[in-house]
Design a protein around this motif. Sequence first.
Motif, PDB file in Angstrom:
ATOM      1  N   CYS A  16      65.192 -58.336 -21.921  1.00  0.00           N
ATOM      2  CA  CYS A  16      66.067 -59.193 -21.126  1.00  0.00           C
ATOM      3  C   CYS A  16      67.361 -58.453 -20.803  1.00  0.00           C
ATOM      4  O   CYS A  16      67.726 -57.484 -21.479  1.00  0.00           O
ATOM      5  CB  CYS A  16      66.405 -60.468 -21.908  1.00  0.00           C
ATOM      6  N   GLY A  17      68.058 -58.934 -19.779  1.00  0.00           N
ATOM      7  CA  GLY A  17      69.336 -58.328 -19.428  1.00  0.00           C
ATOM      8  C   GLY A  17      70.369 -58.516 -20.527  1.00  0.00           C
ATOM      9  O   GLY A  17      71.127 -57.617 -20.852  1.00  0.00           O
ATOM     10  N   ASP A  18      70.363 -59.734 -21.128  1.00  0.00           N
ATOM     11  CA  ASP A  18      71.285 -60.037 -22.216  1.00  0.00           C
ATOM     12  C   ASP A  18      70.824 -61.317 -22.893  1.00  0.00           C
ATOM     13  O   ASP A  18      69.766 -61.869 -22.558  1.00  0.00           O
ATOM     14  CB  ASP A  18      72.724 -60.172 -21.693  1.00  0.00           C
ATOM     15  N   LEU A  19      71.618 -61.806 -23.840  1.00  0.00           N
ATOM     16  CA  LEU A  19      71.256 -63.015 -24.567  1.00  0.00           C
ATOM     17  C   LEU A  19      71.145 -64.222 -23.634  1.00  0.00           C
ATOM     18  O   LEU A  19      70.261 -65.065 -23.796  1.00  0.00           O
ATOM     19  CB  LEU A  19      72.284 -63.293 -25.664  1.00  0.00           C
ATOM     20  N   GLY A  20      72.042 -64.313 -22.638  1.00  0.00           N
ATOM     21  CA  GLY A  20      71.995 -65.427 -21.692  1.00  0.00           C
ATOM     22  C   GLY A  20      70.660 -65.503 -20.967  1.00  0.00           C
ATOM     23  O   GLY A  20      70.107 -66.594 -20.768  1.00  0.00           O
ATOM     24  N   CYS A  48      63.549 -60.129 -31.721  1.00  0.00           N
ATOM     25  CA  CYS A  48      64.447 -60.848 -30.817  1.00  0.00           C
ATOM     26  C   CYS A  48      65.630 -59.974 -30.416  1.00  0.00           C
ATOM     27  O   CYS A  48      66.062 -60.008 -29.262  1.00  0.00           O
ATOM     28  CB  CYS A  48      64.940 -62.131 -31.466  1.00  0.00           C
ATOM     29  N   ASN A  49      66.163 -59.210 -31.354  1.00  0.00           N
ATOM     30  CA  ASN A  49      67.283 -58.323 -31.030  1.00  0.00           C
ATOM     31  C   ASN A  49      66.898 -57.290 -29.982  1.00  0.00           C
ATOM     32  O   ASN A  49      67.699 -56.951 -29.108  1.00  0.00           O
ATOM     33  CB  ASN A  49      67.779 -57.608 -32.284  1.00  0.00           C
ATOM     34  N   PHE A  63      69.518 -53.917 -29.028  1.00  0.00           N
ATOM     35  CA  PHE A  63      69.140 -52.528 -29.306  1.00  0.00           C
ATOM     36  C   PHE A  63      67.977 -52.155 -28.405  1.00  0.00           C
ATOM     37  O   PHE A  63      67.162 -53.007 -28.048  1.00  0.00           O
ATOM     38  CB  PHE A  63      68.755 -52.354 -30.783  1.00  0.00           C
ATOM     39  N   ASP A  64      67.906 -50.881 -28.035  1.00  0.00           N
ATOM     40  CA  ASP A  64      66.892 -50.434 -27.087  1.00  0.00           C
ATOM     41  C   ASP A  64      65.485 -50.560 -27.643  1.00  0.00           C
ATOM     42  O   ASP A  64      64.564 -50.991 -26.946  1.00  0.00           O
ATOM     43  CB  ASP A  64      67.142 -48.974 -26.679  1.00  0.00           C
ATOM     44  N   THR A  65      65.312 -50.160 -28.888  1.00  0.00           N
ATOM     45  CA  THR A  65      63.991 -50.125 -29.509  1.00  0.00           C
ATOM     46  C   THR A  65      64.106 -50.555 -30.962  1.00  0.00           C
ATOM     47  O   THR A  65      65.211 -50.595 -31.525  1.00  0.00           O
ATOM     48  CB  THR A  65      63.404 -48.700 -29.489  1.00  0.00           C
ATOM     49  N   LEU A  66      62.969 -50.843 -31.573  1.00  0.00           N
ATOM     50  CA  LEU A  66      63.002 -51.149 -32.997  1.00  0.00           C
ATOM     51  C   LEU A  66      63.447 -49.934 -33.796  1.00  0.00           C
ATOM     52  O   LEU A  66      64.151 -50.068 -34.806  1.00  0.00           O
ATOM     53  CB  LEU A  66      61.624 -51.619 -33.466  1.00  0.00           C
ATOM     54  N   GLU A  67      63.072 -48.748 -33.338  1.00  0.00           N
ATOM     55  CA  GLU A  67      63.471 -47.521 -34.033  1.00  0.00           C
ATOM     56  C   GLU A  67      64.990 -47.371 -34.105  1.00  0.00           C
ATOM     57  O   GLU A  67      65.520 -46.799 -35.065  1.00  0.00           O
ATOM     58  CB  GLU A  67      62.860 -46.302 -33.356  1.00  0.00           C
ATOM     59  N   SER A  68      65.704 -47.902 -33.111  1.00  0.00           N
ATOM     60  CA  SER A  68      67.166 -47.802 -33.093  1.00  0.00           C
ATOM     61  C   SER A  68      67.846 -49.015 -33.728  1.00  0.00           C
ATOM     62  O   SER A  68      69.073 -49.075 -33.798  1.00  0.00           O
ATOM     63  CB  SER A  68      67.672 -47.635 -31.651  1.00  0.00           C
ATOM     64  N   HIS A  69      67.062 -49.963 -34.212  1.00  0.00           N
ATOM     65  CA  HIS A  69      67.605 -51.152 -34.867  1.00  0.00           C
ATOM     66  C   HIS A  69      68.168 -50.759 -36.228  1.00  0.00           C
ATOM     67  O   HIS A  69      67.570 -49.963 -36.950  1.00  0.00           O
ATOM     68  CB  HIS A  69      66.502 -52.205 -35.036  1.00  0.00           C
TER      69      HIS A  69
END
Length: 327
Positions: free
Chosen positions: A48-52, A243-244, A250-256
């Motif tokens: 998504c673009g953002d949380l909104g 969800c994040n 974050f771009d990817t789970l690896e960068s989480h």
Amino acid sequence: MTFSAENIKKVELHVHLDTCLSFHYIKQIYPGITKDDFNTLFIAPTKCGDLGHFLHKIAPQIEILQTRTAIALAVDDLFKQLAADNVIYVEIRFAPLLHLEMGLRSEEVVETVIAAMQRASLRYNIDANLLLCTLRHFSRERSEQTANLVLDFLGRGVAGLDLAADEARFSLDNHIHAFQKVREAGGGVIAHAGEACGAESIDETLTRLQVSRIGHGVRCIEDPQVIERLRDENILLEICPSCNVVCNVFDTLESHPINDLKALGIRLNVNTDARTVANTTLNNEYRLLHDTFDWTEADFYRCNEHALEASFIDHQTRQRLIRRLTA
């Protein structure tokens, strides 16, 4: 030994009732709906673009949940998903004031959810409590109305108050008094922070709302002082990895940062947040963390133990659930 997420008993503290309607549930409402239509209407893009943008995908589910029958069926639908994930304790959250469009009173909404939750808890052998959400864009009056509902049902299925929705566009100002009322009455208090905004949002939320848990909180990684405060105050982060990533935090789970936060001694647990919108399950979240960061059963046990320690339950129930975790 082969890793099996399904075999791990789990605790979920951060899951929203109005974001988890399954395809099976929607088929009962719209018999002609196809899987493709369901995916388009109810599931967010992988980025998504953002949380909104993400929050807009929740609206179609809320539109459905406006009658006692629809709400009660949704609770049972969620418990079926929790049972498939081997969850033994859950705290379900939702905003009662969003379910009044067809004439229900807020008290009737809460009563309906509690009754359905208690029936499903017995059926699926899953202990459960309810958290009522006020929302960032609510007025002070609506926030206090939600707090009063918490107080009316505290100890009868409701365990606390949460603050959700878009932290980037709305301040805490309208919610200070509502949180104070619930906290002083002995109810649990939680708030979403450190997701759409940075670490300063977590610091402000801890100071002004005096919560014991933070929903998400992952952007604490941006500020060592906030990390130190979380450690010092034993604040649990309710982390929702997929969800994040979908919300473009974050771009990817690896960068989480979840793996780094665990290594830094932050208390955390793993959650789905919005099962349908993020197209995930708790089993899936566990598999992703195992595959990406090599998390073991011991890592997940520690997270679930921390979750029970931070949960809004009495000591006797907590000890019983800890025994179930180890059984």
